[in-house]
Design a protein around this motif. Structure first.
Motif, PDB file in Angstrom:
ATOM      1  N   LEU A 113    -134.179  12.946  -4.324  1.00  0.00           N
ATOM      2  CA  LEU A 113    -134.711  11.751  -3.622  1.00  0.00           C
ATOM      3  C   LEU A 113    -133.902  10.377  -3.861  1.00  0.00           C
ATOM      4  O   LEU A 113    -134.801   9.374  -3.587  1.00  0.00           O
ATOM      5  CB  LEU A 113    -136.256  11.560  -4.716  1.00  0.00           C
ATOM      6  CG  LEU A 113    -137.289  12.577  -4.337  1.00  0.00           C
ATOM      7  CD1 LEU A 113    -138.218  12.661  -5.522  1.00  0.00           C
ATOM      8  CD2 LEU A 113    -137.560  12.729  -3.107  1.00  0.00           C
ATOM      9  N   THR A 134    -134.415  10.305 -10.677  1.00  0.00           N
ATOM     10  CA  THR A 134    -135.466  10.351  -9.569  1.00  0.00           C
ATOM     11  C   THR A 134    -135.852  11.902  -9.170  1.00  0.00           C
ATOM     12  O   THR A 134    -136.847  11.910  -8.322  1.00  0.00           O
ATOM     13  CB  THR A 134    -135.311   9.515  -8.381  1.00  0.00           C
ATOM     14  OG1 THR A 134    -134.355  10.008  -7.555  1.00  0.00           O
ATOM     15  CG2 THR A 134    -134.883   7.930  -8.809  1.00  0.00           C
ATOM     16  N   ASP A 136    -137.437  15.312  -8.626  1.00  0.00           N
ATOM     17  CA  ASP A 136    -138.707  15.837  -8.541  1.00  0.00           C
ATOM     18  C   ASP A 136    -138.697  17.194  -7.769  1.00  0.00           C
ATOM     19  O   ASP A 136    -137.757  17.627  -7.468  1.00  0.00           O
ATOM     20  CB  ASP A 136    -139.792  14.853  -8.035  1.00  0.00           C
ATOM     21  CG  ASP A 136    -141.270  15.050  -8.426  1.00  0.00           C
ATOM     22  OD1 ASP A 136    -141.626  16.061  -9.200  1.00  0.00           O
ATOM     23  OD2 ASP A 136    -142.073  14.016  -8.127  1.00  0.00           O
ATOM     24  N   LEU A 142    -139.329  15.666   2.292  1.00  0.00           N
ATOM     25  CA  LEU A 142    -139.575  14.258   1.826  1.00  0.00           C
ATOM     26  C   LEU A 142    -137.994  13.945   1.244  1.00  0.00           C
ATOM     27  O   LEU A 142    -137.818  12.638   1.369  1.00  0.00           O
ATOM     28  CB  LEU A 142    -140.548  14.391   0.655  1.00  0.00           C
ATOM     29  CG  LEU A 142    -140.222  13.193  -0.519  1.00  0.00           C
ATOM     30  CD1 LEU A 142    -140.805  11.989   0.298  1.00  0.00           C
ATOM     31  CD2 LEU A 142    -141.474  13.355  -1.643  1.00  0.00           C
ATOM     32  N   MET A 146    -136.051  10.546   2.654  1.00  0.00           N
ATOM     33  CA  MET A 146    -135.452   9.641   1.629  1.00  0.00           C
ATOM     34  C   MET A 146    -133.864   9.266   1.825  1.00  0.00           C
ATOM     35  O   MET A 146    -133.727   8.179   1.992  1.00  0.00           O
ATOM     36  CB  MET A 146    -135.905  10.080   0.267  1.00  0.00           C
ATOM     37  CG  MET A 146    -137.331  10.205  -0.306  1.00  0.00           C
ATOM     38  SD  MET A 146    -138.034   8.405  -0.517  1.00  0.00           S
ATOM     39  CE  MET A 146    -137.020   7.852  -1.779  1.00  0.00           C
ATOM     40  N   ALA A 185    -143.672   9.826   4.527  1.00  0.00           N
ATOM     41  CA  ALA A 185    -143.766  10.185   3.042  1.00  0.00           C
ATOM     42  C   ALA A 185    -142.669   9.204   2.189  1.00  0.00           C
ATOM     43  O   ALA A 185    -142.869   8.800   1.260  1.00  0.00           O
ATOM     44  CB  ALA A 185    -143.859  11.702   2.750  1.00  0.00           C
ATOM     45  N   ARG A 189    -143.115   6.239  -0.606  1.00  0.00           N
ATOM     46  CA  ARG A 189    -142.624   6.411  -1.928  1.00  0.00           C
ATOM     47  C   ARG A 189    -141.513   5.468  -2.111  1.00  0.00           C
ATOM     48  O   ARG A 189    -141.687   4.606  -3.360  1.00  0.00           O
ATOM     49  CB  ARG A 189    -141.699   7.908  -2.256  1.00  0.00           C
ATOM     50  CG  ARG A 189    -141.371   8.172  -3.726  1.00  0.00           C
ATOM     51  CD  ARG A 189    -140.539   9.361  -3.657  1.00  0.00           C
ATOM     52  NE  ARG A 189    -140.378   9.607  -4.933  1.00  0.00           N
ATOM     53  CZ  ARG A 189    -140.832  10.356  -5.650  1.00  0.00           C
ATOM     54  NH1 ARG A 189    -141.977  11.032  -5.275  1.00  0.00           N
ATOM     55  NH2 ARG A 189    -140.307  10.506  -6.811  1.00  0.00           N
ATOM     56  N   ARG A 190    -140.790   4.938  -1.133  1.00  0.00           N
ATOM     57  CA  ARG A 190    -139.890   3.822  -1.359  1.00  0.00           C
ATOM     58  C   ARG A 190    -140.760   2.407  -1.715  1.00  0.00           C
ATOM     59  O   ARG A 190    -140.440   1.526  -2.572  1.00  0.00           O
ATOM     60  CB  ARG A 190    -138.971   3.505  -0.193  1.00  0.00           C
ATOM     61  CG  ARG A 190    -137.946   4.624  -0.073  1.00  0.00           C
ATOM     62  CD  ARG A 190    -136.873   4.419  -1.084  1.00  0.00           C
ATOM     63  NE  ARG A 190    -135.937   3.315  -0.900  1.00  0.00           N
ATOM     64  CZ  ARG A 190    -135.049   2.923  -1.567  1.00  0.00           C
ATOM     65  NH1 ARG A 190    -134.702   3.300  -2.816  1.00  0.00           N
ATOM     66  NH2 ARG A 190    -134.127   2.012  -1.227  1.00  0.00           N
ATOM     67  N   ASN A 193    -141.962   1.916  -5.311  1.00  0.00           N
ATOM     68  CA  ASN A 193    -140.755   1.831  -6.462  1.00  0.00           C
ATOM     69  C   ASN A 193    -140.650   0.554  -6.663  1.00  0.00           C
ATOM     70  O   ASN A 193    -140.109  -0.772  -6.009  1.00  0.00           O
ATOM     71  CB  ASN A 193    -139.368   2.142  -5.353  1.00  0.00           C
ATOM     72  CG  ASN A 193    -138.115   2.115  -6.580  1.00  0.00           C
ATOM     73  OD1 ASN A 193    -138.143   1.645  -7.642  1.00  0.00           O
ATOM     74  ND2 ASN A 193    -137.065   2.915  -6.142  1.00  0.00           N
TER      75      ASN A 193
END
Length: 217
Positions: A113, A134, A136, A142, A146, A185, A189-190, A193
């Motif tokens: 990620l 980070t 996961d 995803l 990223m 996605a 997520r970004r 942050n």
């Protein structure tokens, strides 16, 4: 503890001796999960630094690696943007071939990620991926999204010469990945942050558009 070697958004790295460094999170974040991921990946032959538990909360002891980052090698002209994108794609493909450590969904894999040229060290034993804070588990798309999004963001934030190199790396990465991944996605997520500044969040839509265009050349 030796001198400060580098600082990121959330952590500082100090020299311990010729073979080890100390990564210290400023907020004292638990490093147990990061250590577990790296141990699992090492057991499956993925190129990560050797890692050990630190003496205090928020600390992780890591193997000290020799060699430039992929970004520094690009700037120095020691690797072409095309080869750099292919290398990043290969590291993502290798990562997503490793089975998840704890999740039950068979389609999920370990995700970095934050896999971009500053988090790859070109060592004598080959490229090694660093900074697993980070990490996961989830769908590989995803993770690909990223990496594509982060590179696309760099195109808008770097000086002109470096931006063009980043654009070329991005095009190569998307081509060797076979597509830009799940950019929607990744953008969500970004945007969530907390370490991103307001200007960085505002660039996300343009970065998504650039990543999408890169998939068609």
């Amino acid at each position: 503890m030796g001198p400060l070697l580098g600082s990121g958004r959330t952590a500082d790295v100090f020299a311990l001796d010729g073979r080890r460094v100390l990564r210290r999170y400023r907020d004292g974040s638990d490093t147990g999960g990061e250590l577990a991921v790296m141990t699992h990946l090492a057991e499956h032959g993925y190129p990560v630094p050797a890692a050990w538990t630190g003496a205090a909360p928020g600390e992780l002891v890591l193997e000290r690696l020799a060699g430039p980052t992929l970004r520094d090698a690009l700037v120095a002209g020691d690797i072409t943007p095309e080869a750099a994108g292919e290398l990043l794609a290969g590291l993502l493909h290798r990562l997503h071939a490793v089975p998840a450590a704890v999740g039950a969904d068979p389609a999920h894999r370990i995700l970095h990620l934050d896999l971009h040229p500053e988090n790859v060290l070109l060592t004598p034993r080959g490229p090694v991926v660093i900074d697993w804070a980070t990490a996961d588990e989830g769908p590989p798309g995803l993770d690909a999204g990223m990496s594509v999004l982060i590179l696309a963001e760099a195109v808008f934030s770097l000086p002109e010469g470096l931006a063009e190199a980043a654009r070329a790396v991005l095009a190569s990465l998307v081509r060797h990945l076979g597509g830009p991944g799940d950019l929607a996605a990744a953008r969500a997520r970004r945007a969530a942050n907390p370490t991103l500044g307001a200007a960085e969040v505002r660039r996300l839509d343009a970065a998504v558009a650039l990543g999408s265009r890169s998939s068609s050349g």
